[in-house]
Design an enzyme around this catalytic site. Structure first.
Site, PDB file in Angstrom:
ATOM      1  N   ARG A 190     -19.568  36.332 -25.979  1.00  0.00           N
ATOM      2  CA  ARG A 190     -20.181  36.434 -24.641  1.00  0.00           C
ATOM      3  C   ARG A 190     -21.143  35.280 -24.381  1.00  0.00           C
ATOM      4  O   ARG A 190     -21.190  34.739 -23.276  1.00  0.00           O
ATOM      5  CB  ARG A 190     -20.878  37.793 -24.496  1.00  0.00           C
ATOM      6  CG  ARG A 190     -19.871  38.896 -24.316  1.00  0.00           C
ATOM      7  CD  ARG A 190     -20.441  40.292 -24.349  1.00  0.00           C
ATOM      8  NE  ARG A 190     -19.341  41.236 -24.119  1.00  0.00           N
ATOM      9  CZ  ARG A 190     -19.481  42.549 -24.015  1.00  0.00           C
ATOM     10  NH1 ARG A 190     -20.673  43.105 -24.137  1.00  0.00           N
ATOM     11  NH2 ARG A 190     -18.423  43.311 -23.796  1.00  0.00           N
ATOM     12  N   TYR A 223     -13.069  37.837 -18.756  1.00  0.00           N
ATOM     13  CA  TYR A 223     -12.826  38.175 -20.173  1.00  0.00           C
ATOM     14  C   TYR A 223     -14.104  38.366 -20.984  1.00  0.00           C
ATOM     15  O   TYR A 223     -15.184  38.136 -20.497  1.00  0.00           O
ATOM     16  CB  TYR A 223     -11.814  37.242 -20.833  1.00  0.00           C
ATOM     17  CG  TYR A 223     -12.074  35.756 -20.965  1.00  0.00           C
ATOM     18  CD1 TYR A 223     -13.305  35.173 -20.785  1.00  0.00           C
ATOM     19  CD2 TYR A 223     -10.998  34.922 -21.329  1.00  0.00           C
ATOM     20  CE1 TYR A 223     -13.477  33.810 -20.952  1.00  0.00           C
ATOM     21  CE2 TYR A 223     -11.169  33.562 -21.500  1.00  0.00           C
ATOM     22  CZ  TYR A 223     -12.406  33.014 -21.316  1.00  0.00           C
ATOM     23  OH  TYR A 223     -12.577  31.680 -21.495  1.00  0.00           O
ATOM     24  N   GLU A 224     -13.937  38.914 -22.186  1.00  0.00           N
ATOM     25  CA  GLU A 224     -15.071  39.336 -23.039  1.00  0.00           C
ATOM     26  C   GLU A 224     -15.950  40.367 -22.327  1.00  0.00           C
ATOM     27  O   GLU A 224     -17.178  40.372 -22.503  1.00  0.00           O
ATOM     28  CB  GLU A 224     -15.927  38.133 -23.463  1.00  0.00           C
ATOM     29  CG  GLU A 224     -15.183  37.021 -24.153  1.00  0.00           C
ATOM     30  CD  GLU A 224     -14.392  37.474 -25.374  1.00  0.00           C
ATOM     31  OE1 GLU A 224     -14.714  38.529 -25.936  1.00  0.00           O
ATOM     32  OE2 GLU A 224     -13.434  36.768 -25.736  1.00  0.00           O
ATOM     33  N   GLY A 225     -15.341  41.243 -21.563  1.00  0.00           N
ATOM     34  CA  GLY A 225     -16.092  42.247 -20.797  1.00  0.00           C
ATOM     35  C   GLY A 225     -16.363  41.713 -19.409  1.00  0.00           C
ATOM     36  O   GLY A 225     -17.089  40.725 -19.254  1.00  0.00           O
TER      37      GLY A 225
END
Lengths: 596, 596
Positions: free
Chosen positions: A298, A442-444
């Site tokens: 993140r 992406y990555e949450g």
């Protein structure tokens, strides 16, 4: 046609003049000897790699994309990517902040952060290949067995092998509790893993002889949901006891996604058909282990967007100085030319300064946070580690969501500066916009980040972490309280700080009544706190610039002008965001599902 | 995978329940007999064309793009485009609002507007082929000689030929005063035109037997700058005296642009090598003639973005109801399923409602403005024509800029609802974002629109046109002043109206001192006025919905819920915009050019 100059001066300004990082690093045993000259020399070389090796293949990589051979399941990245990776490995760059126990150079993450910002400016799609590796390295370093570490870490450190994170499946992304990939225990202690993964960045390529996949899967007796997920390391080629490459493991790329951007990165569909893996960490605790990678990732995504903002800004400035079109409303500024350069137009300047202020603010925040990460990982004082870890936890969702949203705004503005030419691929600007878009997902997703910030990082500990950051802001406000020249920065900062406290309390109270109030406010809330954090770093940078501007270096004058722009034109967004956050849930739930 | 249902009910609501268009049309001689049934029947059929003929070739058209044969200079649009165009012509759609004197059906522009919204939802790239034709038709209808009208208008009306607008050159887009294409007068009264044009939408294709280019160029003795530009009609094939197709005119497509989106439309580089043309309108008055096309085109661009917002919204809603992922923070809403549909999450609803409120608000504003256009063009009362024309002039830049900016926000939100799948081409969502991006640039960038609004349309007449619109808002506020149920809409609307007056005065005063203050405020200012205008139409729609919601039709309940969402979550953006507009010029000009 596009251009990129590594912003070494600004990185040095943040590290050495604002954050005094070498004083901080001295307190951390592994970095006690890292001095400013070393840092500066490394980032200068890193800048050369970014601007001279991978930047020239950015546009061509976007146009060419990756190719899958459906019979061999092998993937070829765009021309030049493999050669650039070889240069990267030969330069020792993968090892920069890795553990010397496995061949790493043991430099602070701070230096690696500078490198990644520049590499992302140069070529985000390319940078994702080593970037994902680094995540795999971190997860194995934190949770791997000695055997796994011995087998994989030296090769990941040297860059001879790369790594991936295999989380998503067609029916589950955010909600990993739904995942179905199965791991069957074998008599020899290994597992045979079967299932389908999608959206695996850098999931297949021919740049290295092996790829080390970290795969989430379920054991046969696993509880349902997210408490039944385990993490496995599944190499593309099995590794023999002597470390040499063994047989092909049945984890095959069966498709590549056609994406809006990051075309140079292979986003793979992977089919596991009894692929052999070994367990990483404890059974059913895979998500915790994976979170080590995810938090690093993140921060990494924030740096991707910082890199794109910077390079888009540089190109838009060059175009705005060069392109002649119309006269200034207040009269000709370049009367000897057929028209004025468009940089004379106030709104063109506003678009440029927006990108600049977001880039420089993001750089300061990113480097400060990475310094906290170095402290969290390397201090010998438990209190320092705890304190720094709290800050990293608080700021991570802000870096991921605020910086990526800002890059979406900024790259779009920079493209707009080019007028119609911005929409044309050859100029390179529209690629930055397309590449920047994935970073919000992406990555949450950024909504997930906002729920993490407001729900988990702030309300769940009754605001303790936020108060720690707030204390730092308040101390700075008080320190500068009698400095007349700083009032234009300190007053709006103090005002916003008070508003954040009130807003947090209000949303927290509402959430007692209905937890959905968190989701109704969180996205606006994150941007408000994002501006508080940016405002703090902009005020700190302004202070240094005020002290030094007398020397005549235009760098400081520009810094001060950009700080003023930030407080006049960007931070006031909070006035609206606070209103809409406070408006809360009612108008979001009045619509019944069937009315949509 | 993507889907589209023409929003007939909402169009009918706006036309028949909010604007009572048939009463208005009765006062306009050419449309006195146009009743609601006719309008409804036509838009229903138009919706079928949009959803069944051009929507199915939207995604494939994006993926395939256009192909130029470099030897013949001929361009092939994507598969199915030519056949769809044939169906369009056979259906008589090009003639819908054209002049019966040239074979048109003589329906109000209002009906054509509905058709274009739906066609843009179906396929913006395809719709640009007939859309550009319509601009050429308007310019020739307004400024052509009888001979030109007789030669070209019947063919443009029937759709047998298409048209283009050739303005931009490599070194000039916004600043047409710099253009260099030359027109040499010939003994026979024609001109030979030589130069290079770029960014010519629908500039070359094989869908029709001829293409009628409207070309800006300079006469040999023309004054420099924008007062020396003339307009010419330059057909791809010369037209014989009997109307048949003659020799090929040397206006050749020498390149196609590689663009971020609208891949299905041929964006041509055109080289004119002594191409034969005839003068349209007066020498050196080409820009005025071109403005007829440009104003129509600006409304058209707003409708492109309205169409994209609507179709993106519909697809995001379908996905949000279908995709199961996580539980609502307040507890499971679909306990029988493995997870809740994501439409339960407040921020997903916020993204959907943002697109919905911008689509429905844009539709109301677009249809009202087109009704004013019909009054301007067709009333037999000069006062009515003047009044309506003022409103069209005022609102055109708002429709162009506000609706296209809103579509950028909305399509991006709708894509975000899809998570990672939104970034994948096959789902169709990322195409909407890419297609939407051009609308903020072409036909005058949104910055240019904002300067047109604030500088030319408002400050230049001391706010007279704005006051006319303001009077309408004020009348409505007073009418509803005692209606308790309307207070939640009326109060913020009245409040914003007062703020707009103050802001306009303040910026106007500053501009006396420095004209650059206009450019420093205009973009924020346009969004503030945009919200005033949207707020007015949302309040009017809410009034109708309040009156009718008791009948149990969920349409009215949804309308009311969306109106409440708009006032709670979107209009408050003005709080920040007013601050940043007021912050004005200083922080935009402190940076010297060399410091950037």
């Amino acid at each position: 046609m596009a251009q990129y100059t590594p912003p070494l001066r600004d990185m040095q300004f943040v590290m050495h003049e604002v954050l005094n990082v070498t004083d901080e690093l001295k307190t951390l045993p592994p970095y006690a000897d890292v001095d400013a000259d070393t840092i500066n020399a490394v980032i200068e070389e890193g800048g050369k790699f970014a601007s001279q090796v991978i930047f020239p293949i950015n546009l061509s990589g976007d146009q060419e994309g990756c190719t899958l051979d459906k019979t061999t399941h092998e993937v070829s990245p765009p021309k030049g990517f493999k050669e650039a990776y070889k240069t990267y490995v030969e330069g020792g760059w993968p090892a920069l902040s890795c553990d010397p126990a496995y061949g790493g150079q043991g430099l602070p993450h701070l230096v690696n952060q500078c490198l990644y910002e520049m590499m992302n400016s140069g070529n985000q799609a390319w940078t994702m290949y080593p970037g994902l590796s680094h995540g795999a390295y971190e997860a194995l370093h934190a949770h791997g067995t000695d055997e796994q570490k011995k087998t994989y870490l030296p090769k990941l450190t040297s860059g001879e092998w790369t790594g991936t994170m295999c989380l998503t499946e067609p029916h589950c992304g955010t909600d990993l509790g739904l995942l179905r990939t199965k791991a069957e225990p074998q008599a020899d202690g290994t597992y045979k893993i079967t299932g389908a993964k999608i959206f695996i960045s850098a999931g297949e390529h021919d740049m290295t002889e092996n790829i080390i996949h970290l795969v989430l899967a379920r054991l046969p007796d696993a509880p349902v949901g997210s408490k039944g997920i385990s993490l496995f390391v599944v190499p593309k080629f099995n590794v023999n006891a002597d470390g040499s490459i063994g047989s092909r493991n049945p984890i095959f790329c069966t498709g590549l996604e056609h994406k809006m951007g990051i075309h140079g990165n292979a986003t793979a569909q992977l089919t596991l058909d009894g692929a052999v893996g070994t367990l990483v960490g404890q059974p059913n605790k895979g998500l915790q282990a994976m979170f080590v990678m995810m938090n690093a990732a993140r921060l990494g995504v924030g740096m991707q967007s910082l890199g794109l903002t910077e390079v888009a800004y540089q190109n838009a400035v060059a175009y705005a100085k060069d392109r002649l079109q119309m006269r200034a409303l207040s009269g000709p500024k370049a009367p000897d030319k057929p028209a004025d350069p468009i940089i004379v137009h106030p709104d063109v300047r506003k678009m440029l300064l927006t990108a600049r202020a977001y880039a420089e603010g993001g750089r300061a925040l990113g480097l400060w946070t990475t310094l906290q990460l170095d402290k969290e990982l390397s201090s010998d004082d438990a209190d320092v580690r705890k304190e720094a870890g709290d800050m990293v936890a608080l700021i991570t969702p802000i870096i991921k969501a605020f910086i990526t949203d800002n890059a979406w705004i900024s790259t779009s503005h920079c493209m707009q500066v080019f007028g119609g030419h911005g929409y044309i691929a050859e100029w390179g600007m529209e690629q930055y916009v397309r590449d920047a878009r994935i970073n919000m997902i992406y990555e949450g997703t950024n909504t997930v980040q906002s729920l993490d910030l407001l729900g988990r990082k702030i309300l769940a500990d009754n605001g303790a972490k936020l108060r720690k950051f707030g204390k730092m802001v308040q101390d700075f406000v008080e320190e500068e309280g009698t400095n007349e020249a700083m009032q234009e920065f300190i007053n709006p900062l103090a005002d916003l700080g008070e508003k954040v406290v009130k807003l947090t309390t209000e949303v927290g109270m509402k959430a007692f009544g209905n937890q959905d109030e968190v989701g109704a406010a969180s996205v606006d809330y994150l941007r408000v706190v994002g501006h508080l954090v940016f405002g703090y770093f902009w005020a700190r940078m302004a202070k240094v610039a005020l002290e030094k501007q007398g020397g005549g270096d235009p760098f400081y004058k520009a810094k001060l002008a950009t700080a003023r722009f930030y407080f006049a034109k960007l931070l006031p967004e909070t006035a609206s965001l606070i209103r809409t956050a406070r408006a809360g849930l009612p108008t979001l739930v009045e619509m019944e599902e069937s009315w949509f």
